[in-house]
Design an enzyme around this catalytic site. Structure first.
Site, PDB file in Angstrom:
ATOM      1  N   TYR A 147       0.823  -1.215   0.000  1.00  0.00           N
ATOM      2  CA  TYR A 147       0.000   0.000   0.000  1.00  0.00           C
ATOM      3  C   TYR A 147       0.856   1.264   0.000  1.00  0.00           C
ATOM      4  CZ  TYR A 147      -4.605  -2.098   0.662  1.00  0.00           C
ATOM      5  OH  TYR A 147      -5.781  -2.774   0.481  1.00  0.00           O
ATOM      6  N   LYS A 203       3.142 -15.264   2.378  1.00  0.00           N
ATOM      7  CA  LYS A 203       3.470 -16.092   1.208  1.00  0.00           C
ATOM      8  C   LYS A 203       4.976 -16.282   1.187  1.00  0.00           C
ATOM      9  CE  LYS A 203       1.584 -17.431  -2.236  1.00  0.00           C
ATOM     10  NZ  LYS A 203       1.233 -18.857  -2.594  1.00  0.00           N
ATOM     11  N   ASP A 236      -2.912 -18.220   0.573  1.00  0.00           N
ATOM     12  CA  ASP A 236      -3.916 -18.897  -0.261  1.00  0.00           C
ATOM     13  C   ASP A 236      -4.639 -19.973   0.536  1.00  0.00           C
ATOM     14  OD1 ASP A 236      -1.484 -20.236  -0.186  1.00  0.00           O
ATOM     15  OD2 ASP A 236      -1.563 -20.941  -2.264  1.00  0.00           O
ATOM     16  N   ASP A 260      -6.387  -7.167   3.754  1.00  0.00           N
ATOM     17  CA  ASP A 260      -7.500  -6.577   3.017  1.00  0.00           C
ATOM     18  C   ASP A 260      -8.343  -7.676   2.365  1.00  0.00           C
ATOM     19  OD1 ASP A 260      -9.021  -4.500   1.741  1.00  0.00           O
ATOM     20  OD2 ASP A 260      -7.914  -4.913  -0.094  1.00  0.00           O
ATOM     21  N   ASP A 264     -12.180  -9.520   3.814  1.00  0.00           N
ATOM     22  CA  ASP A 264     -13.417  -9.568   3.026  1.00  0.00           C
ATOM     23  C   ASP A 264     -13.957 -10.991   2.948  1.00  0.00           C
ATOM     24  OD1 ASP A 264     -13.385  -6.812   2.521  1.00  0.00           O
ATOM     25  OD2 ASP A 264     -13.943  -7.073   0.416  1.00  0.00           O
TER      26      ASP A 264
END
Ligand code: IPM
Ligand code: MG
Length: 377
Positions: A147, A203, A236, A260, A264
Protein backbone atom coordinates in the site's frame (compact mmCIF):
# COMPACT_ATOMS: atom_id res chain seq x y z
CA UNK A 1 -8.40 8.79 31.52
CA UNK A 2 -7.35 11.29 28.92
CA UNK A 3 -4.18 13.23 29.41
CA UNK A 4 -6.24 16.42 28.95
CA UNK A 5 -8.76 16.58 31.73
CA UNK A 6 -11.14 13.73 32.19
CA UNK A 7 -12.98 13.51 28.87
CA UNK A 8 -11.88 11.64 25.78
CA UNK A 9 -12.22 13.70 22.64
CA UNK A 10 -14.06 11.69 20.03
CA UNK A 11 -14.23 13.20 16.58
CA UNK A 12 -16.98 12.07 14.23
CA UNK A 13 -16.06 12.20 10.53
CA UNK A 14 -19.27 11.07 8.80
CA UNK A 15 -17.73 11.45 5.32
CA UNK A 16 -19.80 10.36 2.36
CA UNK A 17 -22.72 8.20 1.31
CA UNK A 18 -24.25 6.04 4.00
CA UNK A 19 -21.47 7.21 6.34
CA UNK A 20 -23.56 10.32 6.92
CA UNK A 21 -26.66 8.30 7.77
CA UNK A 22 -25.13 5.68 10.02
CA UNK A 23 -23.03 8.18 11.96
CA UNK A 24 -26.17 10.03 13.05
CA UNK A 25 -27.14 6.86 14.90
CA UNK A 26 -23.63 6.43 16.30
CA UNK A 27 -23.79 9.95 17.70
CA UNK A 28 -27.06 9.15 19.48
CA UNK A 29 -25.60 5.99 20.96
CA UNK A 30 -22.46 7.84 22.07
CA UNK A 31 -24.60 10.55 23.66
CA UNK A 32 -26.57 7.86 25.46
CA UNK A 33 -23.40 6.44 27.01
CA UNK A 34 -22.26 9.95 27.93
CA UNK A 35 -25.57 11.01 29.46
CA UNK A 36 -26.87 7.75 30.92
CA UNK A 37 -23.68 5.87 31.83
CA UNK A 38 -21.38 8.78 32.57
CA UNK A 39 -18.88 7.79 29.87
CA UNK A 40 -16.24 10.56 29.75
CA UNK A 41 -16.80 11.62 26.16
CA UNK A 42 -16.54 14.96 24.41
CA UNK A 43 -18.01 14.74 20.91
CA UNK A 44 -16.99 16.81 17.90
CA UNK A 45 -17.86 16.49 14.24
CA UNK A 46 -16.11 17.72 11.06
CA UNK A 47 -16.59 17.42 7.30
CA UNK A 48 -14.39 15.08 5.32
CA UNK A 49 -14.40 13.41 1.90
CA UNK A 50 -16.28 14.18 -1.27
CA UNK A 51 -19.17 15.79 0.61
CA UNK A 52 -16.64 18.18 2.09
CA UNK A 53 -15.13 18.86 -1.34
CA UNK A 54 -18.56 19.83 -2.66
CA UNK A 55 -19.30 22.10 0.30
CA UNK A 56 -15.88 23.57 1.09
CA UNK A 57 -13.62 22.82 -1.86
CA UNK A 58 -11.42 20.51 0.18
CA UNK A 59 -11.49 16.80 0.97
CA UNK A 60 -9.71 17.52 4.22
CA UNK A 61 -10.23 21.14 5.35
CA UNK A 62 -7.50 22.54 7.63
CA UNK A 63 -9.86 22.69 10.58
CA UNK A 64 -10.71 19.01 10.09
CA UNK A 65 -7.01 18.17 10.01
CA UNK A 66 -6.49 20.16 13.24
CA UNK A 67 -9.43 18.42 14.94
CA UNK A 68 -7.99 15.04 13.93
CA UNK A 69 -4.66 15.98 15.48
CA UNK A 70 -6.45 16.95 18.66
CA UNK A 71 -8.73 13.91 18.96
CA UNK A 72 -8.18 10.84 21.12
CA UNK A 73 -10.18 8.79 18.66
CA UNK A 74 -11.92 9.22 15.34
CA UNK A 75 -15.30 7.72 14.57
CA UNK A 76 -15.16 7.44 10.82
CA UNK A 77 -18.18 6.85 8.57
CA UNK A 78 -17.15 6.21 4.98
CA UNK A 79 -15.48 7.90 2.06
CA UNK A 80 -16.69 7.81 -1.54
CA UNK A 81 -14.34 6.51 -4.17
CA UNK A 82 -12.67 9.38 -6.04
CA UNK A 83 -12.57 7.42 -9.31
CA UNK A 84 -15.34 9.43 -10.94
CA UNK A 85 -14.38 12.75 -9.35
CA UNK A 86 -12.12 13.96 -12.15
CA UNK A 87 -12.49 17.58 -11.05
CA UNK A 88 -10.39 17.03 -7.92
CA UNK A 89 -6.70 17.89 -8.44
CA UNK A 90 -4.13 15.19 -7.54
CA UNK A 91 -2.61 17.11 -4.60
CA UNK A 92 -6.02 17.53 -3.00
CA UNK A 93 -6.76 13.83 -3.54
CA UNK A 94 -3.62 12.86 -1.70
CA UNK A 95 -4.44 15.20 1.17
CA UNK A 96 -7.84 13.66 1.68
CA UNK A 97 -7.09 10.00 1.14
CA UNK A 98 -7.95 7.35 3.69
CA UNK A 99 -4.48 5.90 3.22
CA UNK A 100 -2.85 9.18 4.14
CA UNK A 101 -5.08 9.43 7.21
CA UNK A 102 -4.03 5.94 8.31
CA UNK A 103 -0.37 6.76 7.69
CA UNK A 104 -0.46 10.12 9.46
CA UNK A 105 -2.10 8.60 12.54
CA UNK A 106 0.35 5.66 12.34
CA UNK A 107 -2.55 3.28 12.97
CA UNK A 108 -0.56 0.15 12.22
CA UNK A 109 -2.86 -2.41 13.86
CA UNK A 110 -6.21 -2.85 12.12
CA UNK A 111 -8.57 -5.07 14.10
CA UNK A 112 -11.43 -6.68 12.22
CA UNK A 113 -13.40 -9.00 14.45
CA UNK A 114 -15.65 -11.59 12.83
CA UNK A 115 -18.15 -13.03 15.24
CA UNK A 116 -21.13 -15.18 14.38
CA UNK A 117 -24.36 -13.62 15.62
CA UNK A 118 -26.77 -16.37 16.70
CA UNK A 119 -29.80 -14.55 15.26
CA UNK A 120 -28.09 -14.19 11.87
CA UNK A 121 -26.69 -17.69 11.34
CA UNK A 122 -28.94 -18.20 8.33
CA UNK A 123 -27.87 -14.93 6.69
CA UNK A 124 -24.51 -16.46 5.77
CA UNK A 125 -23.90 -18.21 2.46
CA UNK A 126 -22.10 -20.87 4.52
CA UNK A 127 -23.95 -23.63 6.31
CA UNK A 128 -25.13 -22.89 9.82
CA UNK A 129 -22.93 -25.57 11.42
CA UNK A 130 -19.82 -24.03 9.79
CA UNK A 131 -20.63 -20.50 10.97
CA UNK A 132 -22.01 -21.24 14.42
CA UNK A 133 -19.50 -20.26 17.13
CA UNK A 134 -17.03 -18.41 14.89
CA UNK A 135 -15.17 -15.79 16.92
CA UNK A 136 -12.00 -14.59 15.27
CA UNK A 137 -10.19 -11.34 14.79
CA UNK A 138 -7.93 -10.15 12.02
CA UNK A 139 -4.95 -8.05 12.98
CA UNK A 140 -4.10 -6.49 9.64
CA UNK A 141 -0.88 -4.48 9.36
CA UNK A 142 -2.19 -1.17 8.04
CA UNK A 143 0.63 1.28 7.41
CA UNK A 144 3.17 -0.70 5.39
CA UNK A 145 3.50 -3.28 2.64
CA UNK A 146 2.47 -2.76 -0.95
CA UNK A 147 0.00 0.00 0.00
CA UNK A 148 2.86 2.38 0.74
CA UNK A 149 6.03 0.82 -0.70
CA UNK A 150 8.30 2.75 -3.07
CA UNK A 151 9.01 2.73 -5.93
CA UNK A 152 5.49 2.81 -7.30
CA UNK A 153 3.87 4.16 -10.43
CA UNK A 154 3.45 3.63 -14.14
CA UNK A 155 6.01 4.71 -16.72
CA UNK A 156 6.15 4.48 -20.50
CA UNK A 157 9.29 2.77 -21.73
CA UNK A 158 11.27 3.97 -24.78
CA UNK A 159 9.77 1.10 -26.81
CA UNK A 160 6.25 2.35 -26.03
CA UNK A 161 5.30 -0.35 -23.56
CA UNK A 162 4.05 0.72 -20.14
CA UNK A 163 5.57 -0.57 -16.95
CA UNK A 164 3.53 -0.58 -13.71
CA UNK A 165 5.31 -1.06 -10.40
CA UNK A 166 4.30 -1.45 -6.79
CA UNK A 167 6.63 -2.56 -4.05
CA UNK A 168 5.87 -4.83 -1.13
CA UNK A 169 8.24 -3.79 1.60
CA UNK A 170 8.40 -4.35 5.36
CA UNK A 171 11.01 -3.46 7.95
CA UNK A 172 11.59 -5.77 10.88
CA UNK A 173 10.28 -3.25 13.44
CA UNK A 174 7.02 -2.93 11.51
CA UNK A 175 6.55 -6.71 11.56
CA UNK A 176 7.51 -6.98 15.21
CA UNK A 177 5.11 -4.33 16.47
CA UNK A 178 2.10 -5.87 14.76
CA UNK A 179 3.24 -9.35 15.86
CA UNK A 180 3.48 -8.15 19.43
CA UNK A 181 0.02 -6.63 19.23
CA UNK A 182 -1.40 -9.93 17.94
CA UNK A 183 0.26 -12.04 20.64
CA UNK A 184 -0.88 -9.67 23.38
CA UNK A 185 -4.41 -9.72 21.97
CA UNK A 186 -4.42 -13.54 21.97
CA UNK A 187 -3.42 -13.42 25.64
CA UNK A 188 -6.22 -10.99 26.50
CA UNK A 189 -8.73 -13.12 24.61
CA UNK A 190 -7.48 -16.22 26.42
CA UNK A 191 -8.28 -14.50 29.71
CA UNK A 192 -11.87 -14.31 28.38
CA UNK A 193 -11.95 -18.01 27.46
CA UNK A 194 -10.24 -17.91 24.05
CA UNK A 195 -7.74 -20.60 22.99
CA UNK A 196 -4.67 -18.32 22.97
CA UNK A 197 -3.88 -18.98 19.31
CA UNK A 198 -2.28 -16.90 16.57
CA UNK A 199 -2.19 -17.74 12.87
CA UNK A 200 0.46 -15.72 11.07
CA UNK A 201 -0.30 -15.51 7.36
CA UNK A 202 2.24 -14.85 4.60
CA UNK A 203 3.47 -16.09 1.21
CA UNK A 204 6.91 -17.03 2.44
CA UNK A 205 7.06 -19.79 -0.18
CA UNK A 206 7.27 -17.12 -2.91
CA UNK A 207 8.16 -13.79 -1.30
CA UNK A 208 11.43 -13.07 0.50
CA UNK A 209 9.66 -10.43 2.57
CA UNK A 210 7.10 -13.09 3.47
CA UNK A 211 9.83 -15.49 4.60
CA UNK A 212 11.25 -12.66 6.71
CA UNK A 213 7.79 -12.01 8.20
CA UNK A 214 7.57 -15.68 9.18
CA UNK A 215 11.05 -15.77 10.69
CA UNK A 216 10.43 -12.62 12.77
CA UNK A 217 7.09 -13.97 14.03
CA UNK A 218 8.82 -17.19 15.00
CA UNK A 219 11.62 -15.38 16.81
CA UNK A 220 9.37 -13.09 18.83
CA UNK A 221 7.13 -16.00 19.69
CA UNK A 222 10.02 -18.10 21.00
CA UNK A 223 11.49 -15.20 22.96
CA UNK A 224 8.37 -13.75 24.60
CA UNK A 225 5.13 -15.52 23.74
CA UNK A 226 5.79 -19.24 23.96
CA UNK A 227 2.56 -19.57 26.02
CA UNK A 228 0.57 -18.74 22.85
CA UNK A 229 -0.01 -21.28 20.06
CA UNK A 230 1.56 -19.98 16.85
CA UNK A 231 0.69 -21.41 13.45
CA UNK A 232 2.12 -20.20 10.16
CA UNK A 233 -0.25 -20.39 7.23
CA UNK A 234 0.16 -19.49 3.58
CA UNK A 235 -2.26 -16.80 2.45
CA UNK A 236 -3.92 -18.90 -0.26
CA UNK A 237 -4.49 -21.72 2.19
CA UNK A 238 -5.89 -19.24 4.72
CA UNK A 239 -8.48 -18.07 2.17
CA UNK A 240 -9.59 -21.67 1.79
CA UNK A 241 -9.52 -22.46 5.51
CA UNK A 242 -11.70 -19.44 6.29
CA UNK A 243 -14.45 -20.96 4.20
CA UNK A 244 -13.75 -24.59 5.12
CA UNK A 245 -13.41 -24.41 8.91
CA UNK A 246 -13.42 -20.86 10.28
CA UNK A 247 -13.72 -21.98 13.91
CA UNK A 248 -10.06 -23.04 13.91
CA UNK A 249 -9.06 -19.35 14.03
CA UNK A 250 -8.69 -17.04 17.00
CA UNK A 251 -6.24 -14.24 16.05
CA UNK A 252 -5.02 -13.95 12.45
CA UNK A 253 -2.10 -11.58 11.89
CA UNK A 254 -1.09 -10.66 8.38
CA UNK A 255 0.23 -7.92 6.11
CA UNK A 256 -1.71 -5.02 4.64
CA UNK A 257 -2.72 -6.56 1.30
CA UNK A 258 -3.48 -10.10 2.52
CA UNK A 259 -5.38 -8.58 5.43
CA UNK A 260 -7.50 -6.58 3.02
CA UNK A 261 -8.37 -9.66 0.95
CA UNK A 262 -8.80 -12.16 3.75
CA UNK A 263 -10.94 -9.88 5.90
CA UNK A 264 -13.42 -9.57 3.03
CA UNK A 265 -13.52 -13.38 2.82
CA UNK A 266 -14.03 -13.47 6.57
CA UNK A 267 -16.78 -10.88 6.33
CA UNK A 268 -19.00 -13.26 4.40
CA UNK A 269 -18.95 -15.72 7.29
CA UNK A 270 -21.40 -13.46 9.11
CA UNK A 271 -23.46 -12.85 6.01
CA UNK A 272 -23.42 -9.07 5.96
CA UNK A 273 -20.80 -6.40 5.51
CA UNK A 274 -23.31 -4.21 7.31
CA UNK A 275 -22.43 -5.92 10.57
CA UNK A 276 -18.67 -5.61 10.69
CA UNK A 277 -16.82 -3.03 12.76
CA UNK A 278 -13.12 -2.24 12.80
CA UNK A 279 -10.56 -0.41 14.88
CA UNK A 280 -7.22 0.92 13.71
CA UNK A 281 -4.77 1.54 16.51
CA UNK A 282 -1.48 3.40 16.70
CA UNK A 283 1.49 2.72 18.95
CA UNK A 284 0.98 3.07 22.71
CA UNK A 285 2.18 6.44 24.02
CA UNK A 286 4.03 6.96 27.29
CA UNK A 287 0.66 7.01 29.08
CA UNK A 288 -0.42 3.78 27.38
CA UNK A 289 -2.92 5.52 25.13
CA UNK A 290 -3.13 4.73 21.42
CA UNK A 291 -4.45 6.99 18.67
CA UNK A 292 -7.39 5.21 17.18
CA UNK A 293 -9.74 5.29 14.24
CA UNK A 294 -12.99 3.31 14.37
CA UNK A 295 -14.71 2.53 11.13
CA UNK A 296 -17.42 0.22 9.79
CA UNK A 297 -15.88 -1.83 7.00
CA UNK A 298 -18.80 -1.45 4.59
CA UNK A 299 -17.74 1.76 2.82
CA UNK A 300 -19.99 4.50 1.41
CA UNK A 301 -22.41 2.26 -0.58
CA UNK A 302 -23.44 4.95 -3.13
CA UNK A 303 -26.15 2.63 -4.52
CA UNK A 304 -28.25 2.94 -1.36
CA UNK A 305 -27.00 6.27 0.03
CA UNK A 306 -29.57 8.89 0.99
CA UNK A 307 -32.47 6.45 1.29
CA UNK A 308 -32.27 5.89 5.04
CA UNK A 309 -32.08 2.12 4.69
CA UNK A 310 -28.42 1.45 5.52
CA UNK A 311 -27.57 -0.84 8.41
CA UNK A 312 -26.06 1.29 11.21
CA UNK A 313 -24.93 -1.71 13.28
CA UNK A 314 -21.38 -1.95 11.92
CA UNK A 315 -20.82 1.70 12.83
CA UNK A 316 -22.50 1.21 16.22
CA UNK A 317 -20.36 -1.88 16.89
CA UNK A 318 -17.29 0.16 15.91
CA UNK A 319 -18.28 2.55 18.66
CA UNK A 320 -18.47 -0.46 21.00
CA UNK A 321 -14.84 -1.17 20.09
CA UNK A 322 -14.06 2.46 20.96
CA UNK A 323 -15.66 2.00 24.38
CA UNK A 324 -13.40 -1.00 24.97
CA UNK A 325 -10.14 0.10 23.35
CA UNK A 326 -10.02 3.86 23.82
CA UNK A 327 -12.17 4.43 26.91
CA UNK A 328 -11.11 1.17 28.60
CA UNK A 329 -14.73 0.43 29.46
CA UNK A 330 -15.06 -3.24 28.42
CA UNK A 331 -18.26 -3.66 30.45
CA UNK A 332 -19.91 -0.78 28.59
CA UNK A 333 -18.68 -2.22 25.28
CA UNK A 334 -20.26 -5.55 26.22
CA UNK A 335 -23.47 -3.75 27.21
CA UNK A 336 -23.70 -2.24 23.72
CA UNK A 337 -22.93 -5.55 22.02
CA UNK A 338 -25.68 -7.23 24.06
CA UNK A 339 -28.14 -4.51 23.05
CA UNK A 340 -27.33 -5.14 19.37
CA UNK A 341 -27.76 -8.90 19.86
CA UNK A 342 -31.11 -8.31 21.59
CA UNK A 343 -32.40 -6.16 18.74
CA UNK A 344 -31.44 -8.82 16.20
CA UNK A 345 -32.86 -11.61 18.36
CA UNK A 346 -36.15 -9.71 18.42
CA UNK A 347 -36.21 -10.00 14.64
CA UNK A 348 -35.43 -6.44 13.58
CA UNK A 349 -33.64 -6.35 10.22
CA UNK A 350 -32.39 -3.62 7.93
CA UNK A 351 -32.74 -4.35 4.20
CA UNK A 352 -29.26 -5.94 3.89
CA UNK A 353 -30.20 -8.60 6.45
CA UNK A 354 -33.88 -9.13 5.72
CA UNK A 355 -34.69 -12.25 3.72
CA UNK A 356 -35.96 -11.37 0.24
CA UNK A 357 -39.57 -10.23 0.31
CA UNK A 358 -39.75 -9.76 4.07
CA UNK A 359 -40.15 -6.47 5.93
CA UNK A 360 -37.16 -4.36 6.87
CA UNK A 361 -36.63 -1.30 9.07
CA UNK A 362 -34.90 2.01 8.41
CA UNK A 363 -31.49 3.17 9.62
CA UNK A 364 -33.21 5.42 12.14
CA UNK A 365 -35.54 2.69 13.44
CA UNK A 366 -32.58 0.37 13.95
CA UNK A 367 -30.69 3.07 15.85
CA UNK A 368 -33.73 3.77 18.00
CA UNK A 369 -34.19 0.08 18.73
CA UNK A 370 -30.59 -0.19 19.96
CA UNK A 371 -31.15 2.72 22.31
CA UNK A 372 -34.41 1.22 23.54
CA UNK A 373 -32.57 -2.06 24.21
CA UNK A 374 -29.88 -0.14 26.12
CA UNK A 375 -32.60 1.50 28.23
CA UNK A 376 -34.06 -1.89 29.06
CA UNK A 377 -30.77 -3.62 29.92
C1 IPM B 1 -10.47 -1.53 3.38
C2 IPM B 1 -10.69 -0.93 2.02
C3 IPM B 1 -9.56 0.02 1.68
C4 IPM B 1 -8.27 -0.78 1.67
C5 IPM B 1 -9.70 0.80 0.38
C6 IPM B 1 -10.98 1.58 0.33
C7 IPM B 1 -8.51 1.69 0.11
O1 IPM B 1 -10.83 -1.93 1.06
O2 IPM B 1 -10.35 -0.77 4.35
O3 IPM B 1 -10.44 -2.76 3.47
O4 IPM B 1 -7.91 -1.39 0.65
O5 IPM B 1 -7.58 -0.79 2.70
MG1 MG C 1 -10.92 -3.91 1.87
Amino acid sequence: MSARGNAFRLLILPGDGIGKEVMVEVRRVAEWFRDRRGAPIELGERPFGLASWDAFGSLMPDETRAAIEDADAILFGAMDSLDQATKIPPEERKKGSLLRLRKSLDTFANLRPIKAVPALLDASTLRREIVDGVDLVFVRELTGGVYFGEPRGVETLPDGRERGVNTHVYHSDEVERVARYAFELARRRRAQGGPGRVHSVDKGNVMEAGAMWRRLMQRLHAAEYADIELHHMLADNCAMQLIRWPRQFDVIVTDNLFGDLLSDCGAMITGSLGMLPSASLGPAGADGRRRALYEPIHGSAPDIAGRGIANPLAAILSFAMCLGETLHLPDEAARLERAVDAVLAAGLRTADLAPRGSASVSTRAMGEAVIAALERA
